[in-house]
Design an enzyme around this catalytic site. Sequence first.
Site, PDB file in Angstrom:
ATOM      1  N   HIS A   1       0.865  -1.202   0.000  1.00 59.14           N
ATOM      2  CA  HIS A   1       0.000   0.000   0.000  1.00 59.14           C
ATOM      3  C   HIS A   1       0.889   1.235   0.000  1.00 59.14           C
ATOM      4  O   HIS A   1       1.490   1.586   1.019  1.00 59.14           O
ATOM      5  CB  HIS A   1      -0.916   0.021   1.236  1.00 59.14           C
ATOM      6  CG  HIS A   1      -1.832   1.207   1.263  1.00 59.14           C
ATOM      7  ND1 HIS A   1      -3.201   1.098   1.393  1.00 59.14           N
ATOM      8  CD2 HIS A   1      -1.597   2.538   1.173  1.00 59.14           C
ATOM      9  CE1 HIS A   1      -3.751   2.297   1.379  1.00 59.14           C
ATOM     10  NE2 HIS A   1      -2.793   3.192   1.246  1.00 59.14           N
TER      11      HIS A   1
ATOM     12  N   LYS B   1      -9.432  -0.022  -5.905  1.00 59.87           N
ATOM     13  CA  LYS B   1      -9.414   0.653  -4.617  1.00 59.87           C
ATOM     14  C   LYS B   1     -10.757   1.289  -4.307  1.00 59.87           C
ATOM     15  O   LYS B   1     -11.286   2.056  -5.109  1.00 59.87           O
ATOM     16  CB  LYS B   1      -8.320   1.735  -4.640  1.00 59.87           C
ATOM     17  CG  LYS B   1      -8.203   2.526  -3.365  1.00 59.87           C
ATOM     18  CD  LYS B   1      -7.655   1.694  -2.220  1.00 59.87           C
ATOM     19  CE  LYS B   1      -7.857   2.379  -0.885  1.00 59.87           C
ATOM     20  NZ  LYS B   1      -6.637   2.616  -0.142  1.00 59.87           N
TER      21      LYS B   1
ATOM     22  N   ASN C   1      -5.070   7.423  -6.014  1.00 55.38           N
ATOM     23  CA  ASN C   1      -5.756   8.680  -5.651  1.00 55.38           C
ATOM     24  C   ASN C   1      -4.980   9.906  -6.119  1.00 55.38           C
ATOM     25  O   ASN C   1      -4.634  10.787  -5.348  1.00 55.38           O
ATOM     26  CB  ASN C   1      -6.052   8.756  -4.146  1.00 55.38           C
ATOM     27  CG  ASN C   1      -4.801   8.739  -3.280  1.00 55.38           C
ATOM     28  OD1 ASN C   1      -3.773   8.192  -3.664  1.00 55.38           O
ATOM     29  ND2 ASN C   1      -4.890   9.327  -2.099  1.00 55.38           N
TER      30      ASN C   1
ATOM     31  N   ASP D   1       1.590   2.685   3.519  1.00 53.36           N
ATOM     32  CA  ASP D   1       0.744   3.867   3.361  1.00 53.36           C
ATOM     33  C   ASP D   1       1.588   5.133   3.406  1.00 53.36           C
ATOM     34  O   ASP D   1       1.113   6.176   3.855  1.00 53.36           O
ATOM     35  CB  ASP D   1      -0.375   3.906   4.413  1.00 53.36           C
ATOM     36  CG  ASP D   1      -1.486   4.882   4.029  1.00 53.36           C
ATOM     37  OD1 ASP D   1      -1.545   5.293   2.856  1.00 53.36           O
ATOM     38  OD2 ASP D   1      -2.289   5.238   4.917  1.00 53.36           O
TER      39      ASP D   1
ATOM     40  N   ALA E   1      -3.575  14.803   5.687  1.00 54.16           N
ATOM     41  CA  ALA E   1      -3.366  13.514   6.356  1.00 54.16           C
ATOM     42  C   ALA E   1      -2.331  12.709   5.601  1.00 54.16           C
ATOM     43  O   ALA E   1      -2.397  12.609   4.374  1.00 54.16           O
ATOM     44  CB  ALA E   1      -4.683  12.756   6.405  1.00 54.16           C
TER      45      ALA E   1
ATOM     46  N   HIS F   1       1.606   5.397  -1.698  1.00 55.64           N
ATOM     47  CA  HIS F   1       1.258   6.580  -2.498  1.00 55.64           C
ATOM     48  C   HIS F   1       2.532   7.128  -3.129  1.00 55.64           C
ATOM     49  O   HIS F   1       3.441   7.560  -2.419  1.00 55.64           O
ATOM     50  CB  HIS F   1       0.614   7.655  -1.619  1.00 55.64           C
ATOM     51  CG  HIS F   1      -0.656   7.186  -0.988  1.00 55.64           C
ATOM     52  ND1 HIS F   1      -1.882   7.289  -1.602  1.00 55.64           N
ATOM     53  CD2 HIS F   1      -0.879   6.542   0.180  1.00 55.64           C
ATOM     54  CE1 HIS F   1      -2.811   6.748  -0.825  1.00 55.64           C
ATOM     55  NE2 HIS F   1      -2.228   6.285   0.261  1.00 55.64           N
ATOM     56  N   LEU F   2       2.580   7.100  -4.459  1.00 58.10           N
ATOM     57  CA  LEU F   2       3.764   7.602  -5.171  1.00 58.10           C
ATOM     58  C   LEU F   2       3.541   8.988  -5.757  1.00 58.10           C
ATOM     59  O   LEU F   2       4.490   9.616  -6.196  1.00 58.10           O
ATOM     60  CB  LEU F   2       4.144   6.657  -6.314  1.00 58.10           C
ATOM     61  CG  LEU F   2       4.939   5.412  -5.966  1.00 58.10           C
ATOM     62  CD1 LEU F   2       5.189   4.578  -7.228  1.00 58.10           C
ATOM     63  CD2 LEU F   2       6.259   5.758  -5.286  1.00 58.10           C
ATOM     64  N   ARG F   3       2.266   9.451  -5.800  1.00 57.26           N
ATOM     65  CA  ARG F   3       1.949  10.730  -6.440  1.00 57.26           C
ATOM     66  C   ARG F   3       2.396  10.711  -7.910  1.00 57.26           C
ATOM     67  O   ARG F   3       2.490   9.665  -8.520  1.00 57.26           O
ATOM     68  CB  ARG F   3       2.574  11.925  -5.683  1.00 57.26           C
ATOM     69  CG  ARG F   3       2.394  11.901  -4.160  1.00 57.26           C
ATOM     70  CD  ARG F   3       0.948  11.844  -3.708  1.00 57.26           C
ATOM     71  NE  ARG F   3       0.829  12.080  -2.268  1.00 57.26           N
ATOM     72  CZ  ARG F   3      -0.152  11.619  -1.514  1.00 57.26           C
ATOM     73  NH1 ARG F   3      -1.109  10.882  -2.033  1.00 57.26           N
ATOM     74  NH2 ARG F   3      -0.206  11.899  -0.239  1.00 57.26           N
TER      75      ARG F   3
ATOM     76  N   HIS G   1     -10.357   1.271   1.743  1.00 56.52           N
ATOM     77  CA  HIS G   1     -10.152   2.235   2.826  1.00 56.52           C
ATOM     78  C   HIS G   1     -11.360   2.050   3.734  1.00 56.52           C
ATOM     79  O   HIS G   1     -12.454   2.512   3.418  1.00 56.52           O
ATOM     80  CB  HIS G   1     -10.068   3.670   2.293  1.00 56.52           C
ATOM     81  CG  HIS G   1      -9.776   4.665   3.370  1.00 56.52           C
ATOM     82  ND1 HIS G   1      -8.570   5.316   3.482  1.00 56.52           N
ATOM     83  CD2 HIS G   1     -10.519   5.077   4.433  1.00 56.52           C
ATOM     84  CE1 HIS G   1      -8.595   6.091   4.555  1.00 56.52           C
ATOM     85  NE2 HIS G   1      -9.768   5.968   5.145  1.00 56.52           N
TER      86      HIS G   1
ATOM     87  N   LEU H   1      -4.692   9.203   8.043  1.00 54.68           N
ATOM     88  CA  LEU H   1      -6.001   8.547   8.068  1.00 54.68           C
ATOM     89  C   LEU H   1      -5.843   7.104   7.629  1.00 54.68           C
ATOM     90  O   LEU H   1      -5.096   6.848   6.679  1.00 54.68           O
ATOM     91  CB  LEU H   1      -6.986   9.279   7.159  1.00 54.68           C
ATOM     92  CG  LEU H   1      -7.466  10.626   7.717  1.00 54.68           C
ATOM     93  CD1 LEU H   1      -8.259  11.391   6.676  1.00 54.68           C
ATOM     94  CD2 LEU H   1      -8.323  10.429   8.980  1.00 54.68           C
TER      95      LEU H   1
ATOM     96  N   HIS I   1      -4.534  -0.714   5.676  1.00 52.89           N
ATOM     97  CA  HIS I   1      -4.062   0.054   6.840  1.00 52.89           C
ATOM     98  C   HIS I   1      -5.008  -0.049   8.048  1.00 52.89           C
ATOM     99  O   HIS I   1      -5.580   0.936   8.489  1.00 52.89           O
ATOM    100  CB  HIS I   1      -3.771   1.521   6.490  1.00 52.89           C
ATOM    101  CG  HIS I   1      -4.800   2.232   5.645  1.00 52.89           C
ATOM    102  ND1 HIS I   1      -6.142   2.235   5.923  1.00 52.89           N
ATOM    103  CD2 HIS I   1      -4.650   2.967   4.523  1.00 52.89           C
ATOM    104  CE1 HIS I   1      -6.757   2.957   5.012  1.00 52.89           C
ATOM    105  NE2 HIS I   1      -5.888   3.401   4.155  1.00 52.89           N
TER     106      HIS I   1
ATOM    107  N   HIS J   1       3.288  14.550   1.621  1.00 55.89           N
ATOM    108  CA  HIS J   1       2.677  15.869   1.434  1.00 55.89           C
ATOM    109  C   HIS J   1       3.779  16.892   1.692  1.00 55.89           C
ATOM    110  O   HIS J   1       4.612  16.683   2.579  1.00 55.89           O
ATOM    111  CB  HIS J   1       1.543  16.101   2.442  1.00 55.89           C
ATOM    112  CG  HIS J   1       0.343  15.244   2.208  1.00 55.89           C
ATOM    113  ND1 HIS J   1      -0.632  15.551   1.284  1.00 55.89           N
ATOM    114  CD2 HIS J   1      -0.037  14.086   2.770  1.00 55.89           C
ATOM    115  CE1 HIS J   1      -1.567  14.616   1.295  1.00 55.89           C
ATOM    116  NE2 HIS J   1      -1.230  13.700   2.193  1.00 55.89           N
TER     117      HIS J   1
END
Length: 350
Positions: free
Chosen positions: A19, A105, A47, A253, A269, A21-23, A142, A225, A180, A257
């Site tokens: 899980h 997802k 996302n 996760d 978050a 997030h690579l953006r 989620h 989150l 998560h 940011h």
Amino acid sequence: MPLNPDTQSLTIVRPDDWHLHLRDGATMASVLPHTARQFGRAIVMPNLRPPVTTTGHAQAYRERILQALPAGLEFEPLMTIYLTDNTSANEIRRARESGIIHGVKLYPAGATTNSDAGVTDLRKCGAALEAMQECGLPLLMHGEVTDAAIDIFDREAVFIDRVLIPLRKDFPALKVVFEHITTRQAAQYVRDAAGAIGATITAHHLLYNRNEIFRGGIRPHYYCLPVLKREEHRQALVAAATSGNPRFFLGTDSAPHAKGLKEHACGCAGCYTALHALELYAEAFSAAGALDKLEGFASLHGAAFYDLPANAGSVTLERHEWEIPAELPMGETTVVPLDAGGRLGWRMAD
Ligand code: NCD
Ligand code: ZN
């Protein structure tokens, strides 16, 4: 067998992050090398803005990731698509046939960062869920309700009763990953439920309880989150992760940011852990006297759940104290890693 507490190094099969997030763009180019150094593969969250809702979007995103991968690093992005109220059964079949998409997802609309396009009511997704069940594409959830009347610390537990149990009654053969997990209730549900279910657990939820967000003042880099929970929940997660039960596996996760968007009146978050993920997990497993269980959790259970072979290589963790940097360059900005300025007792060898 528990490892000798004086063990100075630990070599495990190269792990995967189930899980992440690579953006995109410059942010992705900055964070990707951290993950690719530690992990062989990662389940890449969809996302983005706009979200990755189709096989075509996921294929293009995957190409951008591979383009941004520094020479010499071997890493395979495992793509996902973002479920919406309108995802069709055909889109699911296309995703399955692509061979590059490994999950769909579910973001309940409004639950977290970039979830506005998420599902407003799972009953609208019947055709997509049916197709997923049929072709064996897992639903990555989620697991929080978004009902404003429910206390934020209870949203995961309420999700189990209101959404997860009814969903699994309707689609008993659907493969589900409860992403998560943060509560005793989720750990127990995943441990005891019938059928194909797994759960990812982050390093931060193994290491911290909710006091960490407020220790000496408000500390935005510990806000993610689902939010950190009470100590009893942290302990239940440690017990699950170190139990050897193959339903529980590693998912950082890691959610970068920009520093200024975390240290803000309405901060985003997400905890950034890609830099030092394995070391953070080693810290948690070591504190529980369960380093011998790290390999299963980090390198074997997730691959088995996703019907993939374990990675061929290995990584070595050595006992070595080092300080987590205060911040790291990220595109035009910076990102603050979790526990910046803190010290870790393990280090991944190059
Ligand atoms: C994630 C993000 O920033 O994309 N944030 C987080 O706190 N975990 C979204 C998510 O996984 O909920
Ligand atoms: Zn996430």
